[in-house]
Scaffold this active site. Structure first.
Site, PDB file in Angstrom:
ATOM      1  CB  SER A 146      -0.874  -0.003   1.266  1.00 28.30           C
ATOM      2  OG  SER A 146      -1.429   1.280   1.484  1.00 28.30           O
ATOM      3  CE1 TYR A 159      -4.082  -2.310   4.937  1.00 31.44           C
ATOM      4  CE2 TYR A 159      -3.517  -0.097   4.198  1.00 31.44           C
ATOM      5  CZ  TYR A 159      -3.901  -1.392   3.909  1.00 31.44           C
ATOM      6  OH  TYR A 159      -4.083  -1.780   2.601  1.00 31.44           O
TER       7      TYR A 159
HETATM    8  N1  LIG Z   1      -8.572  -1.272  -2.000  1.00 27.96           N
HETATM    9  C1  LIG Z   1      -7.601  -0.436  -1.691  1.00 27.96           C
HETATM   10  O1  LIG Z   1      -7.805   0.795  -1.656  1.00 27.96           O
HETATM   11  C2  LIG Z   1      -6.217  -0.945  -1.389  1.00 27.96           C
HETATM   12  C3  LIG Z   1      -5.160  -0.024  -1.448  1.00 27.96           C
HETATM   13  C4  LIG Z   1      -3.869  -0.464  -1.175  1.00 27.96           C
HETATM   14  C5  LIG Z   1      -3.651  -1.796  -0.865  1.00 27.96           C
HETATM   15  N2  LIG Z   1      -4.701  -2.664  -0.795  1.00 27.96           N
HETATM   16  C6  LIG Z   1      -4.390  -4.049  -0.447  1.00 27.96           C
HETATM   17  O2  LIG Z   1      -4.777  -4.862  -1.525  1.00 27.96           O
HETATM   18  C7  LIG Z   1      -5.078  -6.170  -1.051  1.00 27.96           C
HETATM   19  C8  LIG Z   1      -6.411  -6.607  -1.630  1.00 27.96           C
HETATM   20  O3  LIG Z   1      -7.407  -5.693  -1.144  1.00 27.96           O
HETATM   21  P1  LIG Z   1      -8.779  -5.432  -1.917  1.00 27.96           P
HETATM   22  O4  LIG Z   1      -8.963  -3.978  -1.971  1.00 27.96           O
HETATM   23  O5  LIG Z   1      -8.836  -6.254  -3.152  1.00 27.96           O
HETATM   24  O6  LIG Z   1      -9.785  -5.991  -0.812  1.00 27.96           O
HETATM   25  P2  LIG Z   1     -11.147  -6.833  -0.935  1.00 27.96           P
HETATM   26  O7  LIG Z   1     -11.884  -6.469  -2.175  1.00 27.96           O
HETATM   27  O8  LIG Z   1     -11.812  -6.655   0.380  1.00 27.96           O
HETATM   28  O9  LIG Z   1     -10.626  -8.353  -1.095  1.00 27.96           O
HETATM   29  C9  LIG Z   1      -9.892  -8.952  -0.070  1.00 27.96           C
HETATM   30  C10 LIG Z   1      -9.617 -10.394  -0.433  1.00 27.96           C
HETATM   31  O10 LIG Z   1      -8.807 -10.975   0.597  1.00 27.96           O
HETATM   32  C11 LIG Z   1      -9.504 -12.059   1.225  1.00 27.96           C
HETATM   33  N3  LIG Z   1      -9.192 -12.030   2.652  1.00 27.96           N
HETATM   34  C12 LIG Z   1      -9.458 -11.041   3.533  1.00 27.96           C
HETATM   35  N4  LIG Z   1      -9.052 -11.394   4.771  1.00 27.96           N
HETATM   36  C13 LIG Z   1      -8.515 -12.638   4.660  1.00 27.96           C
HETATM   37  C14 LIG Z   1      -7.940 -13.559   5.580  1.00 27.96           C
HETATM   38  N5  LIG Z   1      -7.848 -13.283   6.895  1.00 27.96           N
HETATM   39  N6  LIG Z   1      -7.499 -14.752   5.121  1.00 27.96           N
HETATM   40  C15 LIG Z   1      -7.593 -15.058   3.802  1.00 27.96           C
HETATM   41  N7  LIG Z   1      -8.129 -14.238   2.883  1.00 27.96           N
HETATM   42  C16 LIG Z   1      -8.598 -13.042   3.313  1.00 27.96           C
HETATM   43  C17 LIG Z   1     -10.989 -11.801   0.910  1.00 27.96           C
HETATM   44  O11 LIG Z   1     -11.790 -12.978   0.895  1.00 27.96           O
HETATM   45  P3  LIG Z   1     -12.502 -13.528   2.248  1.00 27.96           P
HETATM   46  O12 LIG Z   1     -13.148 -12.338   2.910  1.00 27.96           O
HETATM   47  O13 LIG Z   1     -13.469 -14.574   1.803  1.00 27.96           O
HETATM   48  O14 LIG Z   1     -11.405 -14.116   3.056  1.00 27.96           O
HETATM   49  C18 LIG Z   1     -10.878 -11.229  -0.507  1.00 27.96           C
HETATM   50  O15 LIG Z   1     -10.695 -12.276  -1.439  1.00 27.96           O
HETATM   51  C19 LIG Z   1      -5.039  -6.089   0.473  1.00 27.96           C
HETATM   52  O16 LIG Z   1      -3.814  -6.589   0.935  1.00 27.96           O
HETATM   53  C20 LIG Z   1      -5.126  -4.606   0.749  1.00 27.96           C
HETATM   54  O17 LIG Z   1      -4.506  -4.268   1.974  1.00 27.96           O
HETATM   55  C21 LIG Z   1      -5.967  -2.260  -1.061  1.00 27.96           C
END
Ligand SMILES: NC(=O)c1ccc[n+]([C@@H]2O[C@H](COP(=O)([O-])OP(=O)(O)OC[C@H]3O[C@@H](n4cnc5c(N)ncnc54)[C@H](OP(=O)(O)O)[C@@H]3O)[C@@H](O)[C@H]2O)c1
Length: 246
Positions: A146, A159
């Protein structure tokens, strides 16, 4: 005969992980998709099979070290090796530093850092094998960190610290294993339009957020690089005054 490459993608049921898994399926990868909830994972796998590759699922909670170990073993049993490890599972909660509950920090460290360290360690022998493959592409680890791991964001101390540690881990992997063809890259975006960013919709219009397809495109490009090109960290940010803000 072209040898098919295989990838394990965590966080693959929605958001960034799903978008990367889809692009890898289009590129001809065989996949293991992982997340906690089995239903959405199986639905995603069904949708990605249209691209003709082998797509398996293995659910696991990244907060539980036994499930993380079982996931690594399941992938190797299903596919016999690994070329690309995509670490997209992650979680985030905000809160003021002064009062942030330590039990929440522990859970976030387990999911955002420990599980990724553990998966890398467990899969390293197989990654080294891919690293030395005649294709010259090597093995890749792509971790979704991030921008908050690069510059601090108000209210996201815990975070951001987990993501800074993940960026550091990627550097250390390449430092230790790059000579064997195993390179790691952190992708460090600002707000990406996924469920995880819904909590800021009152102040950031989702239409102006980074798209999951942008992150997936970078992941695919990294997979095409030779083992001799190392990319430690890619910051992806939103244009304008938000350049160094999430
Ligand atoms: N969206 C943003 O603005 C953003 C920005 C920077 C970085 N990120 C990073 O990008 C990554 C993906 O985020 P996203 O935005 O795609 O989020 P998302 O749409 O909420 O998807 C999260 C994914 O991770 C899985 N997950 C969550 N907690 C988990 C756990 N304890 N064990 C195994 N799987 C888990 C979820 O499935 P289940 O709930 O079924 O487990 C889902 O498949 C994360 O690492 C996040 O920190 C996101």
């Amino acid at each position: 005969m072209t040898v098919r490459r295989t990838a394990l993608v965590t966080g693959a049921s929605r958001g960034i992980g799903r978008a990367i898994a889809e692009r890898l399926a289009e590129e001809g990868f065989d996949l293991t998709l992982s997340a906690r909830a089995d239903g959405p994972l199986k639905d995603t796998a069904d949708q990605l099979r249209v691209h003709g590759g082998r797509v398996e699922t293995a659910s696991a909670d990244m907060a539980d070290p036994e499930q993380v170990e079982a996931l690594a073993d399941a992938h190797l049993q299903l596919h016999g090796g690994i070329d690309v490890l995509v670490l997209a599972a992650g979680m985030g909660t905000g809160g003021e530093l002064a009062a942030y509950p330590l039990h929440k920090l522990d859970t976030m460290l387990a999911v955002n850092l420990r599980s990724n360290f553990q998966l890398t360690q467990r899969l390293l022998p197989a990654l080294r094998t891919a690293g030395a493959a005649p294709s010259g592409l090597g093995a890749k680890i792509i971790a979704i960190a991030s921008i908050t791991g690069v510059v601090s964001e108000p209210g996201l101390a815990a975070y951001g610290a987990t993501k800074a540690a993940l960026i550091s881990l990627c550097e250390s992997i390449t430092t230790a294993e790059g000579a064997r063809g195993v390179n790691a890259t952190a992708l460090s975006p600002g707000y990406v339009d996924t469920d995880m960013a819904a909590w800021v919709h009152d102040r950031v219009d989702p239409a102006t957020m980074i798209q999951v397809s942008d992150i997936a495109e970078l992941a695919v490009a990294l997979c095409r690089l030779s083992r001799y090109a190392a990319v430690p960290n890619i910051v992806v940010t939103r244009p304008g005054e938000t350049l160094w803000r999430a």
